[in-house]
Scaffold this motif. Structure first.
Motif, short mmCIF file in Angstrom:
data_model
loop_
_atom_site.label_atom_id
_atom_site.label_comp_id
_atom_site.label_asym_id
_atom_site.label_seq_id
_atom_site.Cartn_x
_atom_site.Cartn_y
_atom_site.Cartn_z
N LYS A 11 -14.38 -26.46 24.65
CA LYS A 11 -13.57 -27.13 25.67
C LYS A 11 -13.79 -26.49 27.04
O LYS A 11 -13.89 -27.18 28.05
CB LYS A 11 -12.10 -27.11 25.28
CG LYS A 11 -11.24 -28.05 26.10
CD LYS A 11 -9.91 -28.30 25.43
CE LYS A 11 -9.20 -29.45 26.13
NZ LYS A 11 -7.94 -29.79 25.48
N LEU A 12 -13.88 -25.17 27.07
CA LEU A 12 -14.15 -24.48 28.34
C LEU A 12 -15.53 -24.83 28.88
O LEU A 12 -15.72 -24.98 30.09
CB LEU A 12 -14.00 -22.97 28.16
CG LEU A 12 -12.57 -22.46 27.98
CD1 LEU A 12 -12.59 -20.98 27.59
CD2 LEU A 12 -11.74 -22.67 29.23
N GLU A 15 -15.30 -28.18 30.51
CA GLU A 15 -14.67 -28.04 31.82
C GLU A 15 -15.65 -27.44 32.82
O GLU A 15 -15.68 -27.83 33.99
CB GLU A 15 -13.41 -27.16 31.74
CG GLU A 15 -12.23 -27.85 31.11
CD GLU A 15 -10.96 -27.01 31.15
OE1 GLU A 15 -10.82 -26.14 32.06
OE2 GLU A 15 -10.11 -27.21 30.27
N LEU A 62 -14.23 -20.01 34.85
CA LEU A 62 -14.56 -20.61 33.55
C LEU A 62 -15.64 -19.81 32.83
O LEU A 62 -15.55 -19.58 31.62
CB LEU A 62 -14.99 -22.07 33.73
CG LEU A 62 -13.87 -23.04 34.05
CD1 LEU A 62 -14.43 -24.37 34.56
CD2 LEU A 62 -12.98 -23.26 32.84
N SER A 65 -14.00 -16.78 31.37
CA SER A 65 -13.19 -17.13 30.20
C SER A 65 -14.07 -17.38 28.98
O SER A 65 -13.76 -16.93 27.87
CB SER A 65 -12.33 -18.37 30.49
OG SER A 65 -11.38 -18.09 31.48
N ILE A 66 -15.16 -18.09 29.18
CA ILE A 66 -16.09 -18.37 28.07
C ILE A 66 -16.64 -17.06 27.51
O ILE A 66 -16.66 -16.85 26.29
CB ILE A 66 -17.24 -19.30 28.53
CG1 ILE A 66 -16.68 -20.71 28.79
CG2 ILE A 66 -18.37 -19.33 27.51
CD1 ILE A 66 -17.64 -21.63 29.54
N ALA A 107 -7.63 -18.47 29.80
CA ALA A 107 -7.50 -19.93 29.67
C ALA A 107 -6.10 -20.36 29.24
O ALA A 107 -5.94 -21.29 28.45
CB ALA A 107 -8.56 -20.49 28.73
N LEU A 110 -4.47 -24.11 28.09
CA LEU A 110 -5.43 -24.94 27.36
C LEU A 110 -4.83 -25.36 26.03
O LEU A 110 -4.20 -24.54 25.35
CB LEU A 110 -6.72 -24.15 27.13
CG LEU A 110 -7.92 -24.91 26.60
CD1 LEU A 110 -8.51 -25.77 27.70
CD2 LEU A 110 -8.96 -23.92 26.12
#
Length: 158
Positions: A11-12, A15, A62, A65-66, A107, A110
């Protein structure tokens, strides 16, 4: 649980792809010859540049976060465990409504549709995350959101 972390990363990444496209469009708009200021009050190019900068900051966030989730080593939890980053927590309110949260490294906010229903990511710095950290099954947790007090019981930690 590995499937949940994979779903968050996926999902990240989606995005991130969207943010990269938006950034490219904002950059193109900021540098397009039609957007050159005609006078000192014409701010279209400046606004587009601010938008491009904001998108580049979002892209960096992002990517970070990933990377955090791809390298995350989730601890194991048992019936006597305390909540810490990596815990999948189920809470129940006074009306018997249950909600599930993953205490994640990033995140926050989410939401992922998991096998057991909707799971929302909460970071340890969020009001609910702060209230949950260090608690155990059967502990009551109180927190405030939007100037409204909430209270629930922790029914499971995975």
């Amino acid at each position: 649980m590995h499937d949940l972390i994979s779903a968050i990363v996926k999902k990240l990444q989606l995005e991130l792809s969207t943010a990269v496209t938006a950034s490219e469009q904002a950059h193109d708009s900021a540098t397009h010859s039609e957007n050159i200021a005609a006078n000192k009050y014409d701010t279209l190019a400046v606004e587009a540049a601010y938008l491009a900068h904001g998108q580049s900051m979002r892209i960096a966030e992002l990517k970070q976060s990933i990377a955090l989730y791809q390298n995350f080593q989730r601890p194991t939890f048992n019936a006597h465990a305390t909540i810490q980053t990596g815990a999948l927590v189920c809470i129940e309110d006074d009306e018997g409504q249950q909600r599930r949260f993953l205490i994640g490294p990033a995140a926050g906010g989410l939401s992922i549709d998991g096998e057991q229903g909707l799971i929302q990511v909460v970071t340890p710095t969020a009001p609910l995350g702060q209230a949950l950290m260090g608690k155990r099954v059967d502990d009551e947790v109180d927190w405030e959101i939007n100037q409204r007090k909430e209270s629930s019981i922790i029914v499971a930690i995975e």
